[in-house]
Design a protein around this motif. Structure first.
Motif, PDB file in Angstrom:
ATOM      1  N   GLU A  13      -3.775 -17.845   8.833  1.00 39.45           N
ATOM      2  CA  GLU A  13      -2.775 -16.777   8.757  1.00 39.45           C
ATOM      3  C   GLU A  13      -3.190 -15.644   9.694  1.00 39.45           C
ATOM      4  OE1 GLU A  13      -3.066 -15.711   4.695  1.00 39.45           O
ATOM      5  OE2 GLU A  13      -2.290 -17.634   3.942  1.00 39.45           O
ATOM      6  N   GLY A 198      -6.304  -9.674   0.212  1.00 36.29           N
ATOM      7  CA  GLY A 198      -6.728 -11.066   0.285  1.00 36.29           C
ATOM      8  C   GLY A 198      -6.504 -11.646   1.665  1.00 36.29           C
ATOM      9  N   MET A 199      -7.391 -12.522   2.071  1.00 36.15           N
ATOM     10  CA  MET A 199      -7.234 -13.211   3.352  1.00 36.15           C
ATOM     11  C   MET A 199      -7.810 -14.617   3.252  1.00 36.15           C
ATOM     12  SD  MET A 199     -10.212 -11.638   5.843  1.00 36.15           S
ATOM     13  CE  MET A 199     -10.258 -13.108   6.889  1.00 36.15           C
ATOM     14  N   ALA A 200      -7.305 -15.495   4.091  1.00 40.05           N
ATOM     15  CA  ALA A 200      -7.783 -16.878   4.132  1.00 40.05           C
ATOM     16  C   ALA A 200      -8.696 -17.047   5.338  1.00 40.05           C
ATOM     17  CB  ALA A 200      -6.603 -17.841   4.230  1.00 40.05           C
ATOM     18  N   VAL A 204     -11.330 -20.980   2.471  1.00 40.87           N
ATOM     19  CA  VAL A 204     -11.420 -20.239   1.213  1.00 40.87           C
ATOM     20  C   VAL A 204     -10.493 -19.026   1.259  1.00 40.87           C
ATOM     21  CG1 VAL A 204     -13.782 -20.954   0.713  1.00 40.87           C
ATOM     22  CG2 VAL A 204     -13.381 -18.864   2.026  1.00 40.87           C
ATOM     23  N   ASN A 205     -10.075 -18.589   0.083  1.00 43.23           N
ATOM     24  CA  ASN A 205      -9.340 -17.340  -0.062  1.00 43.23           C
ATOM     25  C   ASN A 205     -10.321 -16.267  -0.508  1.00 43.23           C
ATOM     26  OD1 ASN A 205      -6.626 -18.155   0.548  1.00 43.23           O
ATOM     27  ND2 ASN A 205      -6.615 -19.271  -1.383  1.00 43.23           N
ATOM     28  N   VAL A 206     -10.339 -15.158   0.183  1.00 39.38           N
ATOM     29  CA  VAL A 206     -11.273 -14.076  -0.108  1.00 39.38           C
ATOM     30  C   VAL A 206     -10.480 -12.831  -0.503  1.00 39.38           C
ATOM     31  CG1 VAL A 206     -13.122 -12.630   0.798  1.00 39.38           C
ATOM     32  CG2 VAL A 206     -12.889 -14.998   1.574  1.00 39.38           C
ATOM     33  N   SER A 207     -10.821 -12.224  -1.631  1.00 37.40           N
ATOM     34  CA  SER A 207     -10.198 -10.970  -2.040  1.00 37.40           C
ATOM     35  C   SER A 207     -11.244  -9.861  -1.992  1.00 37.40           C
ATOM     36  CB  SER A 207      -9.596 -11.085  -3.440  1.00 37.40           C
ATOM     37  OG  SER A 207     -10.557 -11.527  -4.381  1.00 37.40           O
ATOM     38  N   VAL A 220     -13.687 -15.188  -4.480  1.00 36.68           N
ATOM     39  CA  VAL A 220     -13.704 -16.255  -3.476  1.00 36.68           C
ATOM     40  C   VAL A 220     -13.250 -17.548  -4.162  1.00 36.68           C
ATOM     41  CG1 VAL A 220     -15.091 -17.647  -1.883  1.00 36.68           C
ATOM     42  CG2 VAL A 220     -15.599 -15.209  -2.179  1.00 36.68           C
ATOM     43  N   SER A 221     -12.225 -18.170  -3.622  1.00 36.92           N
ATOM     44  CA  SER A 221     -11.727 -19.413  -4.202  1.00 36.92           C
ATOM     45  C   SER A 221     -11.338 -20.366  -3.097  1.00 36.92           C
ATOM     46  CB  SER A 221     -10.529 -19.156  -5.122  1.00 36.92           C
ATOM     47  OG  SER A 221      -9.462 -18.566  -4.378  1.00 36.92           O
ATOM     48  N   LYS A 223      -9.140 -22.581  -0.812  1.00 39.38           N
ATOM     49  CA  LYS A 223      -7.758 -22.455  -0.383  1.00 39.38           C
ATOM     50  C   LYS A 223      -7.018 -23.748  -0.674  1.00 39.38           C
ATOM     51  CE  LYS A 223      -4.786 -21.494   3.576  1.00 39.38           C
ATOM     52  NZ  LYS A 223      -3.891 -20.646   2.763  1.00 39.38           N
ATOM     53  N   ARG A 224      -5.871 -23.642  -1.314  1.00 34.29           N
ATOM     54  CA  ARG A 224      -5.060 -24.804  -1.614  1.00 34.29           C
ATOM     55  C   ARG A 224      -4.227 -25.188  -0.410  1.00 34.29           C
ATOM     56  NH1 ARG A 224      -2.665 -23.444  -7.673  1.00 34.29           N
ATOM     57  NH2 ARG A 224      -4.692 -23.366  -8.749  1.00 34.29           N
TER      58      ARG A 224
END
Length: 225
Positions: A13, A198-200, A204-207, A220-221, A223-224
């Motif tokens: 993104e 939040g950013m990808a 991973v997704n980072v907030s 940190v999760s 990314k789907r």
């Protein structure tokens, strides 16, 4: 113009991408050519250069209208400057220009020749129109003046990440992520200490939150897809 290649990067993104090439030298990318241009002869001699220019398309910022002025984010989004005095993506022709470090060249892969680069400020799958060598004797101007951009050149945040969250970030991408976050991905006009952004990046997704010059990673999760 024809698209000759596309770049693969860690940014699916726009949000979070460094505002200029070279700001985060740890970022890695791969330039993969379109089938029509997968001829090793077209790259003969390129391995002798340390840096190259990429000419590319702001594919996510194309507009049908033209504005002679834009609001540079680093000036808080409240000051208008002439579009040709900025590197805004909102231009009459949506062209970008980036100087990147050439790490290595692989001429014979399953997808033809591949250029491995560092320091790119491009979103994943950005179309590339042309590649040119960087020539230090003519392209480097140490005494050049940077206009209003010099006012905000040294701006950076301190990044903090709890150990349990850091463990969720791929180890070989961790420092690059911290460097990206230190550049402050937020629009400059947003100063909301309680807001969670939040950013990808790198799968991973980072907030995170930002307060008084300190960016704190709070999630940190994976990314789907």
């Amino acid at each position: 113009m024809k698209v000759i290649a596309r770049i693969r990067t860690e940014f699916p993104e726009k949000f979070g991408i460094p505002r200029q090439s070279g700001l985060v030298g740890d970022l890695r990318g791969k330039v993969i050519f379109e089938p029509e241009y997968r001829n090793p002869d077209a790259l003969r001699g390129i391995e002798g250069y340390s840096h190259i220019w990429l000419i590319w398309k702001f594919s996510e910022s194309v507009r049908d209208t033209f504005s002679p002025t834009v609001r540079p984010p680093r000036l808080g989004g409240n000051v208008r400057m002439g579009v040709f005095a900025t590197r805004s993506p909102f231009r009459p022709n949506a062209l970008g220009l980036s100087s990147v470090r050439l790490l290595r060249v692989e001429l014979h892969t399953a997808k033809g020749p591949v250029l491995y680069v560092a320091g790119a400020d491009l979103m994943d799958q950005t179309p590339i129109y042309d590649i040119k060598p960087y020539l230090p004797n003519v392209d480097s101007h140490p005494d050049a003046e940077g206009g209003f951009a010099d006012q905000v050149y040294d701006y950076a945040l301190t990044v903090r990440c709890p150990k349990d969250l850091a463990a969720r970030i791929p180890e070989d991408r961790r420092e690059a992520l911290y460097s990206v976050l230190a550049q402050d991905p937020r629009p400059s006009y947003q100063e909301e200490p309680e807001r969670i952004y939040g950013m990808a990046f790198a799968g991973v997704n980072v907030s995170f939150t930002v307060k008084e010059g300190i960016l704190t990673i709070c999630g940190v999760s994976l990314k789907r897809c």
